[in-house]
Design a protein around this motif. Sequence first.
Motif, mmCIF file in Angstrom:
data_model
loop_
_atom_site.group_PDB
_atom_site.id
_atom_site.type_symbol
_atom_site.label_atom_id
_atom_site.label_comp_id
_atom_site.label_asym_id
_atom_site.label_seq_id
_atom_site.Cartn_x
_atom_site.Cartn_y
_atom_site.Cartn_z
ATOM 1 N N PHE A 54 0.626 -1.797 0.170
ATOM 2 C CA PHE A 54 -0.224 -0.003 -0.121
ATOM 3 C C PHE A 54 1.064 1.076 -0.029
ATOM 4 N N ALA A 55 1.663 0.850 0.950
ATOM 5 C CA ALA A 55 2.480 2.731 0.624
ATOM 6 C C ALA A 55 3.540 2.664 -0.489
ATOM 7 N N GLU A 56 3.900 1.267 -1.227
ATOM 8 C CA GLU A 56 4.805 1.855 -1.998
ATOM 9 C C GLU A 56 3.717 2.726 -3.089
ATOM 10 N N LYS A 57 2.810 1.820 -2.716
ATOM 11 C CA LYS A 57 1.744 2.725 -4.749
ATOM 12 C C LYS A 57 1.443 3.902 -4.333
ATOM 13 N N ARG A 58 1.201 5.121 -2.966
ATOM 14 C CA ARG A 58 1.197 5.415 -3.007
ATOM 15 C C ARG A 58 1.946 6.250 -2.672
ATOM 16 N N ALA A 59 3.126 6.191 -2.329
ATOM 17 C CA ALA A 59 4.550 6.872 -3.085
ATOM 18 C C ALA A 59 5.009 6.362 -4.485
ATOM 19 N N GLN A 60 4.792 5.858 -5.510
ATOM 20 C CA GLN A 60 4.159 5.604 -6.602
ATOM 21 C C GLN A 60 4.400 7.129 -7.220
ATOM 22 N N LYS A 61 2.360 6.681 -6.364
ATOM 23 C CA LYS A 61 1.675 7.931 -7.294
ATOM 24 C C LYS A 61 1.891 9.059 -6.749
ATOM 25 N N VAL A 62 2.011 9.735 -5.711
ATOM 26 C CA VAL A 62 2.716 11.253 -5.004
ATOM 27 C C VAL A 62 3.996 11.155 -5.441
ATOM 28 N N VAL A 63 4.815 10.409 -5.445
ATOM 29 C CA VAL A 63 6.273 11.355 -5.896
ATOM 30 C C VAL A 63 7.679 10.386 -6.784
ATOM 31 N N GLY A 64 6.797 9.523 -7.105
ATOM 32 C CA GLY A 64 7.191 8.610 -8.146
ATOM 33 C C GLY A 64 8.286 9.542 -9.254
ATOM 34 N N GLY A 65 7.869 10.640 -9.027
ATOM 35 C CA GLY A 65 8.188 11.445 -10.685
ATOM 36 C C GLY A 65 9.241 11.982 -9.818
ATOM 37 N N ARG A 66 9.939 12.335 -8.579
ATOM 38 C CA ARG A 66 10.484 13.089 -7.816
ATOM 39 C C ARG A 66 11.808 11.875 -7.538
ATOM 40 N N VAL A 67 11.924 10.452 -7.142
ATOM 41 C CA VAL A 67 12.351 10.074 -6.317
ATOM 42 C C VAL A 67 12.250 8.275 -6.892
ATOM 43 N N GLN A 68 13.309 7.381 -6.419
ATOM 44 C CA GLN A 68 13.037 6.052 -7.201
ATOM 45 C C GLN A 68 12.317 6.165 -5.688
ATOM 46 N N VAL A 69 10.710 4.741 -6.137
ATOM 47 C CA VAL A 69 10.137 4.369 -4.894
ATOM 48 C C VAL A 69 10.234 2.418 -5.540
ATOM 49 N N GLY A 70 10.830 1.731 -3.877
ATOM 50 C CA GLY A 70 10.469 0.249 -3.863
ATOM 51 C C GLY A 70 10.090 0.169 -2.861
ATOM 52 N N ARG A 71 10.452 -1.451 -2.221
ATOM 53 C CA ARG A 71 9.240 -1.406 -2.041
ATOM 54 C C ARG A 71 10.268 -2.654 -0.774
ATOM 55 N N VAL A 72 9.672 -3.170 0.546
ATOM 56 C CA VAL A 72 10.364 -3.966 1.382
ATOM 57 C C VAL A 72 8.807 -4.872 1.730
ATOM 58 N N LEU A 73 9.456 -6.136 2.437
ATOM 59 C CA LEU A 73 7.610 -6.814 2.963
ATOM 60 C C LEU A 73 6.958 -6.519 4.190
ATOM 61 N N HIS A 74 6.022 -6.030 4.081
ATOM 62 C CA HIS A 74 5.988 -5.315 5.947
ATOM 63 C C HIS A 74 6.138 -6.148 7.054
ATOM 64 N N PRO A 75 6.284 -5.952 8.151
ATOM 65 C CA PRO A 75 6.921 -6.844 8.893
ATOM 66 C C PRO A 75 5.426 -7.103 10.253
ATOM 67 N N SER A 76 4.769 -6.945 9.319
ATOM 68 C CA SER A 76 3.607 -7.393 10.469
ATOM 69 C C SER A 76 3.221 -8.901 10.039
ATOM 70 N N PRO A 77 2.502 -9.379 11.906
ATOM 71 C CA PRO A 77 2.478 -10.439 12.214
ATOM 72 C C PRO A 77 1.397 -11.675 10.950
ATOM 73 N N ARG A 78 1.238 -11.043 10.522
ATOM 74 C CA ARG A 78 -0.322 -11.529 9.651
ATOM 75 C C ARG A 78 0.750 -11.757 8.464
ATOM 76 N N SER A 79 1.887 -11.840 8.077
ATOM 77 C CA SER A 79 2.494 -12.331 6.906
ATOM 78 C C SER A 79 3.048 -13.271 7.710
ATOM 79 N N PRO A 80 3.182 -14.775 6.843
ATOM 80 C CA PRO A 80 4.012 -15.782 7.093
ATOM 81 C C PRO A 80 5.391 -15.716 6.511
ATOM 82 N N MET A 81 5.620 -15.009 5.594
ATOM 83 C CA MET A 81 7.246 -14.698 4.677
ATOM 84 C C MET A 81 7.670 -13.687 6.430
ATOM 85 N N SER A 82 6.730 -13.190 7.238
ATOM 86 C CA SER A 82 7.351 -12.126 8.181
ATOM 87 C C SER A 82 7.580 -13.098 9.173
ATOM 88 N N ASN A 83 6.988 -13.337 9.526
ATOM 89 C CA ASN A 83 7.666 -14.905 10.615
ATOM 90 C C ASN A 83 8.457 -15.992 10.673
#
Length: 267
Positions: free
Chosen positions: A192-221
Motif C-alpha cells: 500500500f505504502a509503495e503504491k501511494r509513494a509511486q503515485k505521489v512522488v514517483g516522478g521525483r524519487v526512486q520508489v521501492g518496497r520491502v516486506l511488511h513486518p506484520s505478524p499477519r504475513s507468514p513470510m515475516s513470521n
Amino acid sequence: MTISAELQAAARRLADEVRDLRFSEPIAFVYHPLDYAWAPHAAYIAAYGRTRKDVVFLGMNPGPFGMTQTGVPFGEVKAVRDFLKIEAPVARPDREHPARPVQGFACTRAEVSGSRLWGAVAQRWATAERFFNRHYVANYCPLTFIAAGGANFTPDKLPAAERAPLEAACDRHLLRLVELLEPKWVIGIGGFAEKRAQKVVGGRVQVGRVLHPSPRSPMSNQGWAEAAAADLTALGVCPLSDLAQGTGPDAQGAKAGRGAGRAAHAG
C-alpha cells in the motif's frame, strides 16, 4: 525555519486536515495520535528529522500498540523508550474503544511490526543516530481505525468516497516530506505504502518496497529481517545483509514462502 521545524509544521497541517473527516461502519472509532500524542511525535521529529536523508521508509498507518500509543511511527513502547530515547506525555483520544485504550508509555502490549523494524535497525546500525543520519521512518496516514468489535481497520479498505479526501491530505503531506528531506529513495513498508509513494512522488524519487513486518504475513513470521535485507539488496539500497547472519526467527527461513507472505499482507 529548520528542517525539523518545517516537518513539525507539516505534521500539524496534516492533523488539521484529517481531524474532521468522518468514516462509516464498520469503523466505530478513529484515533488521532498527532493530536493526543503530539509531544512524543514532535520529539521524534526534533531528534531525527534535522537533516536531509537518502532514504525514507514509509509505513501505512499507526498500529494499535505502536504509534497509536507513542506517537512515533512503528512506535513499539520499548523500542521508542530504549532505542530511540524518546518518552513524553500522551493524552487520550476523545473517544476510545474499551478494548483498545491508549495508555501511552505505560502500554505493556508489544507492537510486533515495530519490534521487528526497530530491532533490525538496532542490529544493523547499533544506534539510532547512525541510522537516522541517512534514513527516516514515517507513516503515510496518521489515523488509527478501529471497528466496533475492536479489530484494527486499515485505510486501504475504506470506501472510495471516504478514502479520497484522506488520501488527498496524506498525499500533500508525503509530497512535503519529500520536498523537505530530499531523499533519493522512498521505500514502502508493504504494498500500500509503495503504491501511494509511486503515485505521489514517483516522478521525483526512486520508489521501492520491502516486506511488511506484520505478524499477519507468514513470510515475516519466518524471517522478516532477512527478507527485508534481500528486498533492499535487490534494489541496491542500504543493504542489511549482516542481519541475515543473526539468530532467532527473524534470521531464519526468509526464502521459504516469500510469494505467499507478500500475498497475505500487501500493506
